[in-house]
Design a protein around this motif. Sequence first.
Motif, PDB file in Angstrom:
ATOM      1  N   ALA A  54       0.826  -1.199   0.000  1.00  0.00           N
ATOM      2  CA  ALA A  54       0.000   0.000   0.000  1.00  0.00           C
ATOM      3  C   ALA A  54       0.866   1.257   0.000  1.00  0.00           C
ATOM      4  N   ASP A  55       2.003   1.198   0.686  1.00  0.00           N
ATOM      5  CA  ASP A  55       2.889   2.359   0.756  1.00  0.00           C
ATOM      6  C   ASP A  55       3.491   2.684  -0.605  1.00  0.00           C
ATOM      7  N   GLU A  56       3.627   1.662  -1.458  1.00  0.00           N
ATOM      8  CA  GLU A  56       4.254   1.857  -2.757  1.00  0.00           C
ATOM      9  C   GLU A  56       3.261   2.260  -3.836  1.00  0.00           C
ATOM     10  N   ARG A  57       1.982   2.159  -3.557  1.00  0.00           N
ATOM     11  CA  ARG A  57       0.970   2.390  -4.579  1.00  0.00           C
ATOM     12  C   ARG A  57       0.308   3.755  -4.445  1.00  0.00           C
ATOM     13  N   ASN A  58      -0.284   4.205  -5.564  1.00  0.00           N
ATOM     14  CA  ASN A  58      -1.044   5.447  -5.517  1.00  0.00           C
ATOM     15  C   ASN A  58      -2.379   5.191  -4.830  1.00  0.00           C
ATOM     16  N   ASP A  59      -2.991   6.240  -4.296  1.00  0.00           N
ATOM     17  CA  ASP A  59      -4.250   6.085  -3.572  1.00  0.00           C
ATOM     18  C   ASP A  59      -5.442   5.872  -4.501  1.00  0.00           C
ATOM     19  N   LYS A  60      -5.320   6.285  -5.749  1.00  0.00           N
ATOM     20  CA  LYS A  60      -6.446   6.225  -6.677  1.00  0.00           C
ATOM     21  C   LYS A  60      -6.895   4.785  -6.901  1.00  0.00           C
ATOM     22  N   GLU A  61      -8.173   4.509  -6.637  1.00  0.00           N
ATOM     23  CA  GLU A  61      -8.698   3.157  -6.833  1.00  0.00           C
ATOM     24  C   GLU A  61      -9.245   3.013  -8.247  1.00  0.00           C
ATOM     25  N   ILE A  62      -8.807   1.980  -8.924  1.00  0.00           N
ATOM     26  CA  ILE A  62      -9.233   1.716 -10.296  1.00  0.00           C
ATOM     27  C   ILE A  62     -10.004   0.404 -10.325  1.00  0.00           C
ATOM     28  N   SER A  63     -11.252   0.466 -10.743  1.00  0.00           N
ATOM     29  CA  SER A  63     -12.086  -0.730 -10.845  1.00  0.00           C
ATOM     30  C   SER A  63     -11.902  -1.367 -12.218  1.00  0.00           C
ATOM     31  N   VAL A  64     -11.479  -2.637 -12.228  1.00  0.00           N
ATOM     32  CA  VAL A  64     -11.308  -3.378 -13.475  1.00  0.00           C
ATOM     33  C   VAL A  64     -12.233  -4.584 -13.432  1.00  0.00           C
ATOM     34  N   VAL A  65     -13.117  -4.691 -14.417  1.00  0.00           N
ATOM     35  CA  VAL A  65     -14.072  -5.801 -14.501  1.00  0.00           C
ATOM     36  C   VAL A  65     -13.578  -6.793 -15.545  1.00  0.00           C
ATOM     37  N   ILE A  66     -13.563  -8.076 -15.171  1.00  0.00           N
ATOM     38  CA  ILE A  66     -13.141  -9.127 -16.098  1.00  0.00           C
ATOM     39  C   ILE A  66     -13.978 -10.373 -15.842  1.00  0.00           C
ATOM     40  N   ALA A  67     -14.383 -11.043 -16.907  1.00  0.00           N
ATOM     41  CA  ALA A  67     -15.142 -12.288 -16.775  1.00  0.00           C
ATOM     42  C   ALA A  67     -14.160 -13.457 -16.747  1.00  0.00           C
ATOM     43  N   ALA A  68     -14.492 -14.490 -15.953  1.00  0.00           N
ATOM     44  CA  ALA A  68     -13.590 -15.632 -15.803  1.00  0.00           C
ATOM     45  C   ALA A  68     -14.373 -16.930 -15.887  1.00  0.00           C
ATOM     46  N   SER A  69     -14.393 -17.534 -17.070  1.00  0.00           N
ATOM     47  CA  SER A  69     -15.043 -18.832 -17.227  1.00  0.00           C
ATOM     48  C   SER A  69     -14.028 -19.927 -16.938  1.00  0.00           C
ATOM     49  N   ASP A  70     -14.492 -21.089 -16.517  1.00  0.00           N
ATOM     50  CA  ASP A  70     -13.594 -22.142 -16.058  1.00  0.00           C
ATOM     51  C   ASP A  70     -12.658 -22.618 -17.157  1.00  0.00           C
ATOM     52  N   GLU A  71     -13.181 -22.761 -18.378  1.00  0.00           N
ATOM     53  CA  GLU A  71     -12.349 -23.297 -19.459  1.00  0.00           C
ATOM     54  C   GLU A  71     -11.319 -22.277 -19.948  1.00  0.00           C
ATOM     55  N   ARG A  72     -11.483 -20.993 -19.556  1.00  0.00           N
ATOM     56  CA  ARG A  72     -10.539 -19.954 -19.978  1.00  0.00           C
ATOM     57  C   ARG A  72      -9.932 -19.239 -18.773  1.00  0.00           C
TER      58      ARG A  72
END
Length: 367
Positions: A54-72
């Motif tokens: 946390a100390d090394e990262r910027n405070d800005k929160e970035i939401s990333v949405v990704i789908a995860a199917s079992d075969e992929r």
Amino acid sequence: VNISILIVAVVIFLLVLHHNFLGLSDFLKRELSDSNPLGLQPVDFVPAVPQRLADERNDKEISVVIAASDERLGGAIAAMNSISRNTRSNVVFHIVTLNDTVDHLRLWLSNTALKNLRYRILDFDPRVLEGKVQVDPQKADTLKPLTFARFYLPNLVPHAEKAIYVDDDIIVQDDILELYNTPLKPGHAAAFSDDCDSTTNKVAVRGAGNQYNYIGFLDYKKETIRKLAMKANTCSFNPGVFVANLTEWKLQNITKQLEKWMALNVEEELYSRTLAGSITTPPLLIVFYRQHSSIDPMWNVRHLGSSAGKRYSPQFVKAAKLLHWNGHFKPWGRTASYAEVWEKWYVPDPTGKFSLIRRHSEAYEAK
């Protein structure tokens, strides 16, 4: 003395009451945030990263949405790893999956080098698509419900003002913060990469229409499509990577608009048959017709999976900020261009269920 004791007792009582009230308030907030009318139920959430990170990262929160199917699942794992390793920003992954994949995903994330990722797992209920997707009884197993998760972004990240959506067949080679900061014009709910941009080769498709214009996705013989007055030669865009202004998305009720065109297609078959299987892109093209901003083309260098050959130079691939293996040839399967770049970010499955299929094998059937 009695009065003093009484006052102290009252003060202690009020402090205890205040503490309990705050606890109840936090509980209610969690319950409200976890409830969802669409069946997109939170399954798991890692709320914080170790202090040293946390100390090394910027405070800005970035939401990333990704789908995860079992075969992929290996694809989603590599994508998240590449995003995380190339940024100092505070990225939170919202991973959309099906119920039977949750345990496998959690084990993969918690027992590998990815254990420090911040993530939230959401179980997608396919019943939300009833009446909105036409299913061929002979090809029922080809329907991929998770491809529609991007339609429900405000439900997936209800408290965010902005979010990035990425497919599972991508690798990020630069700081995702730059993509997140893509400027969106007033009134635009999303920014996509146009298919006529300078970095994208035109991919011709046999039959009427091309993959880079509207006629390749929509049936202009249908009156409903003609009434929209959308020019058939308008450049399409790729919905595998985009930035969304969720405030604007909700104001314009984009999800309802998309569902409307999905339902109309079930009734009238509005999508072009030229690009068989492309049932996610058409409603997005209609709803965002000339109403979207553009992302930097280097943030979606695509078609790496459209053939086994290499369409880009090694220098260009190295300079690309995001590589996208859209097409039949996935980097975890049979022959795909620049699969070695993808493999650098792949994290082996600790359960052994997902294994890379050797790229020389012709037995692999690309999904």
